[in-house]
Design a protein around this motif. Structure first.
Motif, PDB file in Angstrom:
ATOM      1  N   ILE A  97       0.398 -15.130   1.515  1.00 13.18           N
ATOM      2  CA  ILE A  97       0.359 -15.794   0.202  1.00 13.18           C
ATOM      3  C   ILE A  97       0.450 -14.827  -0.978  1.00 13.18           C
ATOM      4  CG2 ILE A  97      -0.823 -17.894   1.002  1.00 13.18           C
ATOM      5  CD1 ILE A  97      -3.422 -16.681  -0.110  1.00 13.18           C
ATOM      6  N   ASN A  98       0.450 -13.543  -0.704  1.00 13.17           N
ATOM      7  CA  ASN A  98       0.669 -12.607  -1.815  1.00 13.17           C
ATOM      8  C   ASN A  98       1.365 -11.358  -1.272  1.00 13.17           C
ATOM      9  OD1 ASN A  98      -1.286 -10.601  -0.932  1.00 13.17           O
ATOM     10  ND2 ASN A  98      -2.837 -12.117  -1.468  1.00 13.17           N
ATOM     11  N   LEU A  99       1.821 -10.518  -2.172  1.00  9.27           N
ATOM     12  CA  LEU A  99       2.621  -9.369  -1.732  1.00  9.27           C
ATOM     13  C   LEU A  99       1.794  -8.308  -1.015  1.00  9.27           C
ATOM     14  CD1 LEU A  99       5.152  -8.875  -4.660  1.00  9.27           C
ATOM     15  CD2 LEU A  99       5.360 -10.274  -2.632  1.00  9.27           C
ATOM     16  N   HIS A 100       0.487  -8.271  -1.284  1.00  9.54           N
ATOM     17  CA  HIS A 100      -0.350  -7.299  -0.576  1.00  9.54           C
ATOM     18  C   HIS A 100      -0.371  -7.613   0.916  1.00  9.54           C
ATOM     19  CE1 HIS A 100      -1.922  -5.677  -4.316  1.00  9.54           C
ATOM     20  NE2 HIS A 100      -2.120  -6.905  -4.717  1.00  9.54           N
ATOM     21  N   ASP A 101      -0.297  -8.905   1.242  1.00  7.67           N
ATOM     22  CA  ASP A 101      -0.323  -9.295   2.655  1.00  7.67           C
ATOM     23  C   ASP A 101       0.762  -8.572   3.456  1.00  7.67           C
ATOM     24  OD1 ASP A 101      -2.469 -11.056   2.696  1.00  7.67           O
ATOM     25  OD2 ASP A 101      -1.242 -12.824   2.294  1.00  7.67           O
ATOM     26  N   PHE A 102       1.925  -8.420   2.856  1.00  8.62           N
ATOM     27  CA  PHE A 102       3.031  -7.789   3.599  1.00  8.62           C
ATOM     28  C   PHE A 102       2.699  -6.355   3.983  1.00  8.62           C
ATOM     29  CE2 PHE A 102       5.689 -10.969   1.285  1.00  8.62           C
ATOM     30  CZ  PHE A 102       6.193 -11.596   2.398  1.00  8.62           C
ATOM     31  N   GLU A 103       1.932  -5.700   3.117  1.00  4.68           N
ATOM     32  CA  GLU A 103       1.629  -4.297   3.375  1.00  4.68           C
ATOM     33  C   GLU A 103       0.803  -4.174   4.649  1.00  4.68           C
ATOM     34  OE1 GLU A 103       0.697  -2.226  -0.083  1.00  4.68           O
ATOM     35  OE2 GLU A 103       0.019  -0.433   0.955  1.00  4.68           O
ATOM     36  N   VAL A 147      10.706  -0.665 -16.010  1.00  2.00           N
ATOM     37  CA  VAL A 147       9.464  -0.036 -15.539  1.00  2.00           C
ATOM     38  C   VAL A 147       9.380  -0.288 -14.046  1.00  2.00           C
ATOM     39  CG1 VAL A 147       6.945  -0.297 -15.562  1.00  2.00           C
ATOM     40  CG2 VAL A 147       8.181  -0.270 -17.706  1.00  2.00           C
ATOM     41  N   ASP A 148       8.916   0.707 -13.286  1.00  2.00           N
ATOM     42  CA  ASP A 148       8.589   0.407 -11.887  1.00  2.00           C
ATOM     43  C   ASP A 148       7.315   1.125 -11.489  1.00  2.00           C
ATOM     44  OD1 ASP A 148       9.140   3.016 -10.957  1.00  2.00           O
ATOM     45  OD2 ASP A 148      11.185   2.528 -10.369  1.00  2.00           O
ATOM     46  N   GLY A 149       6.782   0.754 -10.330  1.00  2.00           N
ATOM     47  CA  GLY A 149       5.574   1.399  -9.825  1.00  2.00           C
ATOM     48  C   GLY A 149       4.383   0.459  -9.804  1.00  2.00           C
ATOM     49  N   GLY A 150       3.999   0.043  -8.608  1.00  2.00           N
ATOM     50  CA  GLY A 150       2.755  -0.710  -8.459  1.00  2.00           C
ATOM     51  C   GLY A 150       2.842  -2.195  -8.749  1.00  2.00           C
ATOM     52  N   VAL A 151       4.034  -2.709  -9.014  1.00  2.41           N
ATOM     53  CA  VAL A 151       4.136  -4.128  -9.349  1.00  2.41           C
ATOM     54  C   VAL A 151       3.914  -4.967  -8.085  1.00  2.41           C
ATOM     55  CG1 VAL A 151       5.688  -5.960 -10.159  1.00  2.41           C
ATOM     56  CG2 VAL A 151       5.728  -3.697 -11.243  1.00  2.41           C
ATOM     57  N   ARG A 152       2.907  -5.807  -8.107  1.00  2.00           N
ATOM     58  CA  ARG A 152       2.617  -6.679  -6.956  1.00  2.00           C
ATOM     59  C   ARG A 152       2.422  -8.132  -7.357  1.00  2.00           C
ATOM     60  NH1 ARG A 152       4.051  -2.753  -5.092  1.00  2.00           N
ATOM     61  NH2 ARG A 152       3.244  -1.475  -3.402  1.00  2.00           N
ATOM     62  N   ARG A 153       2.318  -8.396  -8.651  1.00  2.00           N
ATOM     63  CA  ARG A 153       2.016  -9.735  -9.144  1.00  2.00           C
ATOM     64  C   ARG A 153       2.948 -10.077 -10.297  1.00  2.00           C
ATOM     65  NH1 ARG A 153      -1.523 -12.805  -6.092  1.00  2.00           N
ATOM     66  NH2 ARG A 153      -3.223 -11.521  -5.340  1.00  2.00           N
ATOM     67  N   ALA A 154       3.210 -11.392 -10.452  1.00  2.00           N
ATOM     68  CA  ALA A 154       3.987 -11.806 -11.619  1.00  2.00           C
ATOM     69  C   ALA A 154       3.250 -11.440 -12.897  1.00  2.00           C
ATOM     70  CB  ALA A 154       4.240 -13.303 -11.566  1.00  2.00           C
ATOM     71  N   SER A 155       1.920 -11.424 -12.854  1.00  2.00           N
ATOM     72  CA  SER A 155       1.184 -11.039 -14.073  1.00  2.00           C
ATOM     73  C   SER A 155       1.532  -9.597 -14.458  1.00  2.00           C
ATOM     74  CB  SER A 155      -0.324 -11.212 -13.880  1.00  2.00           C
ATOM     75  OG  SER A 155      -0.746 -10.498 -12.741  1.00  2.00           O
ATOM     76  N   ALA A 215       9.529  -4.103 -21.772  1.00  2.00           N
ATOM     77  CA  ALA A 215      10.476  -3.825 -20.678  1.00  2.00           C
ATOM     78  C   ALA A 215      11.454  -4.993 -20.559  1.00  2.00           C
ATOM     79  CB  ALA A 215       9.726  -3.629 -19.368  1.00  2.00           C
ATOM     80  N   LYS A 216      12.666  -4.678 -20.151  1.00  2.00           N
ATOM     81  CA  LYS A 216      13.668  -5.735 -19.942  1.00  2.00           C
ATOM     82  C   LYS A 216      13.463  -6.383 -18.573  1.00  2.00           C
ATOM     83  CE  LYS A 216      17.331  -8.142 -20.468  1.00  2.00           C
ATOM     84  NZ  LYS A 216      17.216  -9.356 -21.263  1.00  2.00           N
ATOM     85  N   ALA A 217      13.100  -5.581 -17.602  1.00  2.00           N
ATOM     86  CA  ALA A 217      12.833  -6.084 -16.244  1.00  2.00           C
ATOM     87  C   ALA A 217      12.038  -5.008 -15.523  1.00  2.00           C
ATOM     88  CB  ALA A 217      14.153  -6.355 -15.501  1.00  2.00           C
ATOM     89  N   VAL A 218      11.513  -5.345 -14.365  1.00  2.00           N
ATOM     90  CA  VAL A 218      10.768  -4.332 -13.599  1.00  2.00           C
ATOM     91  C   VAL A 218      11.396  -4.156 -12.223  1.00  2.00           C
ATOM     92  CG1 VAL A 218       8.601  -4.874 -14.787  1.00  2.00           C
ATOM     93  CG2 VAL A 218       9.093  -5.931 -12.585  1.00  2.00           C
ATOM     94  N   GLY A 219      11.208  -2.967 -11.664  1.00  2.00           N
ATOM     95  CA  GLY A 219      11.700  -2.682 -10.317  1.00  2.00           C
ATOM     96  C   GLY A 219      10.558  -2.799  -9.321  1.00  2.00           C
TER      97      GLY A 219
END
Ligand code: PPY
Length: 503
Positions: free
Chosen positions: A117-123, A400-408, A418-422
């Motif tokens: 249910i969240n991106l941390h789960d995949f890790e 911007v990139d680095g550490g993005v795991r949530r839409a927030s 930022a225009k978008a994030v990686g």
């Protein structure tokens, strides 16, 4: 003329076996025999690893860390000796190791995808059954004390929302354009290398999911799948970006860039934060273990440092002399918009603006380069301020990139300019664990979270995001002197992640 034409006589595997020394070294890759004797000392990963497979089939070791055409393009044609005679190959019954059995059991016991249910789960799901322990060490490692990789997450937590209410948020739209290309999310898939260490289909998992859901994939120079394989796997018109490591041999770089342009790539992201690769100690330690248990030390070979890990071993081609003076050359060889990936200060952002490139990625390379470098999010504020003071008017996109795991996290970065994030690792982990459906699920999670967060923030489109919607005053406060609230910590029950079934 290539000796490896269809008419080449078949070479028996017995013959190949005769060439198993430094003086005459043949290897078999994808059913063809190659004479790599003269190439041994040029191999970026050192001669030792090739000599380990001298006279034998090296395909399994070769595959995850080389694009399929690496050997055919790097080795002169007269060293392509011809196809191996399939009738002479004696199938080697492979022993299933305890580690492999454990991995298979874990794969079978993975939680079903709908319990993710969240991106941390995949890790969590990708760590244990990652096809090779080396793969996991390579992907998850960061440099030195791994302070920056953790700071990348923490920085998002130091920014708080200032949501607006009583706005009609019945309809919300989180689509955008990135470098002129439509994207269903304000998120692009950032480059990560060596995808086949994590899944047999490697980066194609990303390509297929991205094509299906209108997300843009950045192809890594060091992807396991070749550039053309990836582009060919896209749906018609699917936009791609490409990440570039600049080669010491600029002709190779020029050919690569111009080929990318011919194939319709929409953004060239030049990595500028890696003149030398960071010391990723998890990766380095595992390499050491591998060497102890496997590789024979070959006589007379040039010394290859044994403790450098997968990444360092194959990074020797990257040019540490790359500098600002090279930018006009890049602008002259291609019309693809150029983005400098790995900017960490306002000073360099202004130099990039003045150099005429089309944008920058504020990034610390996923914490894998200079440890204790600041997070991209933190840098964003000083960069937007500096550009404003400069009176910057031309189109110049900031990512911007680095550490993005949530839409927030995404919305905070966008609110701050930022225009978008990686997002790199999270998509990579999604396919290590679940292949293409994992990546699709990750995209779906972003969509769900964006919808909810945009409504709660009081915006219906991404254009409505403003710096006033966040309180970022604590972002550049790095003091560790905040007293721990021990009682609270002791009573707080951490959220739990999806669980493995009994393996
Ligand atoms: C990284 O590992 O951080 C990369 O950017 C990719 C890579 C992979 C192997 C050698 C050099 C860089």
């Amino acid at each position: 003329m290539s000796l490896a034409s269809n008419s080449s006589p078949l070479i028996s595997s017995e013959t190949a076996k005769q060439h198993a020394s430094r003086d005459s070294c043949w290897i078999i890759v994808h059913g063809s025999v190659y004479d790599v004797t003269d190439f041994l000392d040029e191999h970026p990963g050192g001669s030792q690893i090739i000599l380990k497979y001298a006279g034998q089939d090296a395909t399994e070791a070769y595959e995850p860390i080389h694009p399929p055409d690496a050997i055919t393009t790097n080795l002169p044609k007269n060293k392509h000796l011809g196809p191996v005679d399939p009738d002479t190959i004696v199938a080697i019954a492979k022993e299933v190791t305890e580690e492999e059995k454990r991995r298979q059991a874990l794969l079978a016991a993975r939680p079903p995808l709908d319990e993710i249910i969240n991106l941390h789960d995949f890790e969590v799901e990708s760590e244990l059954p990652c096809p090779s322990a080396k793969g996991w060490a390579y992907y998850s490692s960061a440099s030195d004390d791994e302070i920056t990789i953790r700071e990348n997450r923490l920085a998002f937590q130091r920014v708080w929302f200032r949501p607006r209410v009583l706005r009609n948020v019945a309809k919300v739209d989180w689509s955008t354009t990135i470098l002129g290309q439509k994207s269903s999310l304000p998120v692009y898939i950032s480059a990560t290398a060596l995808g086949k260490l994590g899944h047999p289909d490697g980066e194609l998992n990303l390509t297929r999911a991205a094509g299906k859901h209108g997300v843009i994939q950045m192809i890594a120079t060091l992807a396991s799948c070749s550039f053309d394989e990836i582009v060919d796997a896209g749906v018609p018109g699917q936009p791609f970006f490409v990440q570039l490591y600049v080669n010491r041999d600029r002709e190779i770089t020029k050919r690569y860039v111009q080929h990318a342009e011919k194939r319709g790539v929409k953004g060239l992201f030049i990595t500028v934060d890696a003149p030398q690769l960071g010391r990723r100690e998890k990766d380095m330690r595992l390499k050491l273990i591998g060497e102890e248990s496997g590789a024979k030390v070959q006589e007379g070979q040039k010394d290859v440092p044994k403790d450098q890990g997968v990444a360092r071993a194959i990074s020797a081609f990257i040019d540490p002399s790359l500098c600002w003076d090279d930018i006009p050359w890049f602008l002259s060889i291609t019309k693809i918009p150029i983005i400098l990936k790995g900017i960490s200060t306002a000073e360099d952002a202004l130099l990039a603006y003045d150099s005429g490139v089309h944008g920058i990625v504020l990034s610390n390379h996923g914490g894998r380069q200079l440890d204790t470098a600041r997070s991209g999010l933190e840098i964003l504020i000083e960069v937007t301020d500096a550009l404003k003071k400069r009176g910057a008017t031309r189109q110049f996109d900031i990512f911007v990139d680095g550490g993005v795991r949530r839409a927030s996290d995404v919305l905070k970065a966008l609110a701050l300019g930022a225009k978008a994030v990686g997002v790199g690792r999270a998509f990579l982990y999604a396919y290590c664990a679940y292949g293409q459906p994992g990546v699709e699920k990750a995209i779906q999670i972003f969509r769900d979270e964006l919808e909810m967060n945009m409504r709660l923030l009081g915006v219906t489109t991404l254009d409505e995001l403003r710096p006033e919607m966040v309180d970022a005053r604590a972002l550049n406060v790095h003091t560790g002197s905040i007293a721990e609230d021990n009682l609270f910590r002791g009573t707080y029950q951490p959220l739990s992640l999806a669980k493995f079934r009994d393996a």
